[in-house]
Design an enzyme around this catalytic site. Sequence first.
Site, PDB file in Angstrom:
ATOM      1  N   HIS A  64     -14.382 -30.298  19.529  1.00  0.00           N
ATOM      2  CA  HIS A  64     -14.632 -31.359  20.521  1.00  0.00           C
ATOM      3  C   HIS A  64     -16.097 -31.417  20.953  1.00  0.00           C
ATOM      4  CE1 HIS A  64     -13.280 -27.643  22.425  1.00  0.00           C
ATOM      5  NE2 HIS A  64     -14.117 -27.923  23.407  1.00  0.00           N
ATOM      6  N   CYS A 113     -20.175 -27.619  16.176  1.00  0.00           N
ATOM      7  CA  CYS A 113     -19.537 -27.289  17.455  1.00  0.00           C
ATOM      8  C   CYS A 113     -20.644 -27.091  18.485  1.00  0.00           C
ATOM      9  CB  CYS A 113     -18.616 -26.081  17.351  1.00  0.00           C
ATOM     10  SG  CYS A 113     -19.376 -24.449  17.256  1.00  0.00           S
ATOM     11  N   GLY A 114     -20.297 -26.676  19.674  1.00  0.00           N
ATOM     12  CA  GLY A 114     -21.289 -26.543  20.733  1.00  0.00           C
ATOM     13  C   GLY A 114     -22.403 -25.578  20.384  1.00  0.00           C
ATOM     14  N   HIS A 170     -32.616 -19.334  -0.290  1.00  0.00           N
ATOM     15  CA  HIS A 170     -32.448 -17.886  -0.394  1.00  0.00           C
ATOM     16  C   HIS A 170     -31.003 -17.419  -0.325  1.00  0.00           C
ATOM     17  CE1 HIS A 170     -36.823 -16.893   0.979  1.00  0.00           C
ATOM     18  NE2 HIS A 170     -36.778 -17.783  -0.003  1.00  0.00           N
ATOM     19  N   ASN A 171     -30.130 -18.173   0.341  1.00  0.00           N
ATOM     20  CA  ASN A 171     -28.758 -17.713   0.557  1.00  0.00           C
ATOM     21  C   ASN A 171     -27.704 -18.540  -0.154  1.00  0.00           C
ATOM     22  OD1 ASN A 171     -30.184 -17.489   3.658  1.00  0.00           O
ATOM     23  ND2 ASN A 171     -29.614 -15.631   2.563  1.00  0.00           N
ATOM     24  N   ARG A 207     -24.963 -28.535  21.061  1.00  0.00           N
ATOM     25  CA  ARG A 207     -25.464 -28.435  22.442  1.00  0.00           C
ATOM     26  C   ARG A 207     -26.906 -27.919  22.508  1.00  0.00           C
ATOM     27  NH1 ARG A 207     -19.871 -25.971  24.846  1.00  0.00           N
ATOM     28  NH2 ARG A 207     -18.822 -27.976  25.128  1.00  0.00           N
ATOM     29  N   ARG A 241     -28.595 -10.763  -4.568  1.00  0.00           N
ATOM     30  CA  ARG A 241     -28.192 -10.524  -3.173  1.00  0.00           C
ATOM     31  C   ARG A 241     -26.987 -11.375  -2.813  1.00  0.00           C
ATOM     32  NH1 ARG A 241     -34.459 -11.229  -1.721  1.00  0.00           N
ATOM     33  NH2 ARG A 241     -35.125  -9.216  -2.554  1.00  0.00           N
TER      34      ARG A 241
END
Length: 145
Positions: free
Chosen positions: A11, A67-68, A100-101, A111, A138
């Site tokens: 929400h 999300c917030g 990198h990931n 928020r 990695r």
Amino acid sequence: MSKKIAIGGDHAGFDYKQKLVEYLTEAGFEVKDFGPFTDASVDYPDYVHPLCDAIESGEFEKGIVVCGSGNGVAITANKHQGIRAAICWNKDLSALSRQHNDANVISIPARFVPYELAQDMIEIFLSTEFEGGRHANRVNKIACQ
């Protein structure tokens, strides 16, 4: 660049999610909205788990969760072995999450970042390639299986 995007959240991220669905659709992406579909209080795992299942199944290459704080949705997403969700709050982190990931889900803290920045981070996330090389070893060690 992946053209099939899964999006969901809670929400607190509802307004951003709605704007992002419209923006991405207008930009030519095929977007599946996993919800929520109102700004009434919800439990984010109810939306994030199906979104991640759809990515793990190959139906979607990448996802966006909002999300917030970005934390709850990212924690939930990262319970899935095939998901690498990165919380991003600036453009550099968005790029590095991919380079990198090899993140396949971006988590937006609605928020804490202005909408325009969220949109910019998503553009970067969706257009940045994984560098591979030393990073691949990695990334291959992340999953617990």
